[in-house]
Each structure stands twice: as C-alpha cells, then as structure tokens.
Scaffold this active site. Structure first.
Site, PDB file in Angstrom:
ATOM      1  N   CYS A 178     117.882  23.802 -34.492  1.00 44.39           N
ATOM      2  CA  CYS A 178     119.133  24.423 -34.915  1.00 44.39           C
ATOM      3  C   CYS A 178     119.383  23.967 -36.341  1.00 44.39           C
ATOM      4  CB  CYS A 178     120.296  24.021 -34.006  1.00 44.39           C
ATOM      5  SG  CYS A 178     121.919  24.586 -34.563  1.00 44.39           S
TER       6      CYS A 178
ATOM      7  N   CYS B 299     118.967  30.627 -38.552  1.00 40.22           N
ATOM      8  CA  CYS B 299     119.538  30.363 -37.231  1.00 40.22           C
ATOM      9  C   CYS B 299     118.522  30.671 -36.127  1.00 40.22           C
ATOM     10  CB  CYS B 299     120.790  31.218 -37.051  1.00 40.22           C
ATOM     11  SG  CYS B 299     121.563  31.087 -35.429  1.00 40.22           S
TER      12      CYS B 299
END
Length: 265
Positions: free
Chosen positions: A190, A75
C-alpha cells in the site's frame, strides 16, 4: 493522450506522494498532477463493483480535464481491481499500475516466510493470489489485511502524529515463527505504508526487510516517459493537487506545498 501533458498520479489519499517523490528525482522536468480520491477513502470499505464504476467514471473526468501524457496509479487496491477496465475504457491513455511486490520478495527471502501487508481489498483479490501462485509457490506467504494502517498513515501525513502502539497492533500479524524460522521480509503493499516504515522498524519484534515499490513504479514511468517529448515551458507552480472531497485544510495544503503542489478542490 497529450504527449506534452502532465503526468497524472492517482491514489485514494496522500499515499501516492511516496511515488511522486521518486518520480521527481528521475523526471525533474515533467509537469505533474496529483489526485487524492479522499472522498472515497479508504477503498477497502467499498464493494468492488461500486468502486470499479466510480473509478472508471472519475478517470473519464480527469482525462478530459488534464489531457495527461501518462497516468500512474500507485494504489495497489485500485490497480489490482480496475486497471484492466481503465485500459479498455480509455485505450488511447498510457496507464502505469502497481501490484504487491511478491515476486522480488520470493527471490530475496532466506527463511521462506514472507508477509504481505496490505489493505483488506488487496489481500482478498484474485490478482494477489495469482501472483503468489506464479512467483512464490516455494514460499509461505502470509497475507495481512490491515483495517487501520492506511488511515494511520493518512493521519500521520496530514497531522504529523500517530500513536506507535496503534502501528504496532497492525503489524504484529506479519511476524511469524515456524520450525526455527522467522519472517524475514514484509512487503508494503500500500503506498501509504512507506510513510510509517520508521515506526514499523521501531515497533517490530525483530529486524526484517521492508519492500517498498515506490522507486520501481517511478522507474517504470520513466521508461515510458522517455518516448514522450518534454512539456512546453510552464510557469512556476505548474503542478497541482486535487482532493475529490473538496476539503482543503491548512495542514493538507502545507503537506502538498511541501511536495511541490498547489492544492485545489
């Protein structure tokens, strides 16, 4: 750190499965734990200090429970915000983080126009600005903070459906034209976004190179794991996935099963 423990993957949702898929190809004999912090999803809605405190405390619980040999944080939002704090709080653990792939984008662009498609938290972080300063000073880097794309990817992975027009609205700001030049690279900053890349290609106004860092993260984990002994023999179904919300739905369980995990609350 337990050198024979599982490799723990951590993400705000199911996006990090894009990295797990690559890791399993490179390290098929390792044991894996996947943690989706869906109780706090999306991280972009959090104040930084509150999210930092949550993650430091949560990782303490996960380390005690699983004794991992390595912790991989695909992440971007979590990595750029808190990985240095985690390394300080848990110095015996090995952490592998991720950052927006700005350096390789700057090396590969021909037009000099690069877009970074990320969450709002990632595009406003000083870490991202430092990467641009250090590696992309000769490019024009367009930071696009998408409010909804991570949610759309999460929906797609869990339910198998997403409206293409919704995806198109989120990626439109990535495409810029200037003095006869066009954006030629979009960085997917992302882990959720690679799951929608085929939709993005279809809805893009012109072809670009979409940079996905999933394989690079997995290769970094492989390099560090090469110094670790293989885990002891484990029974079939050894890999588990955890959702912090406790909301174990049938579609989510099917998804995790498809990635080789037994889903737990």
């Amino acid at each position: 750190m337990n050198p024979k423990g599982p490799i723990l993957f951590f993400d705000s949702g199911v996006g990090g499965l894009s990295v797990v898929k690559e890791a399993r190809i490179l390290m098929p004999d390792r044991a894996y734990v996947y943690v989706a912090d869906d109780a706090a999803f999306p991280y972009g809605d959090w104040q930084e200090d509150a999210l930092r405190a949550r993650l430091i405390a949560l990782f303490g619980e996960l380390i005690e429970r699983f004794a991992p040999s390595m912790i991989v944080i695909p992440c971007n939002t979590a990595s750029t915000l808190v990985i240095s704090d985690l390394r300080e709080a848990y110095p015996e653990e090995t952490f592998v983080g991720t950052v927006p792939a700005i350096k390789p984008a700057a090396e590969r662009t021909r037009s000099g126009l690069v877009s970074v498609l990320a969450t709002p938290g990632t595009v406003r972080r000083q870490y991202t600005f430092d990467l641009i300063r250090d590696y992309a000073s000769r490019c024009e880097v367009n930071l696009v903070g998408s409010e909804h794309l991570a949610r759309l990817a999460e929906q797609y992975m869990r339910e198998g459906h997403v409206e293409e027009a919704d995806v198109a609205r989120e990626i439109v700001p990535c495409f810029q034209e200037q003095d006869g030049r066009r954006t030629d690279i979009v960085v997917l900053a992302c882990t959720h976004y690679p799951f929608l890349v085929n939709r993005m290609r279809k809805m893009a106004p012109w072809p670009v190179d979409w940079i996905d860092t999933s394989e690079a993260i997995a290769r970094r984990a492989l390099l560090l794991a090469s110094a670790l002994p293989l885990p002891d023999a484990q029974p079939q179904g050894r890999d588990v996935a955890i959702v912090t919300s406790g909301n174990v739905t049938k579609p989510l369980a099917r998804l995790m099963t498809g990635f080789g995990f037994a889903l737990q609350a």
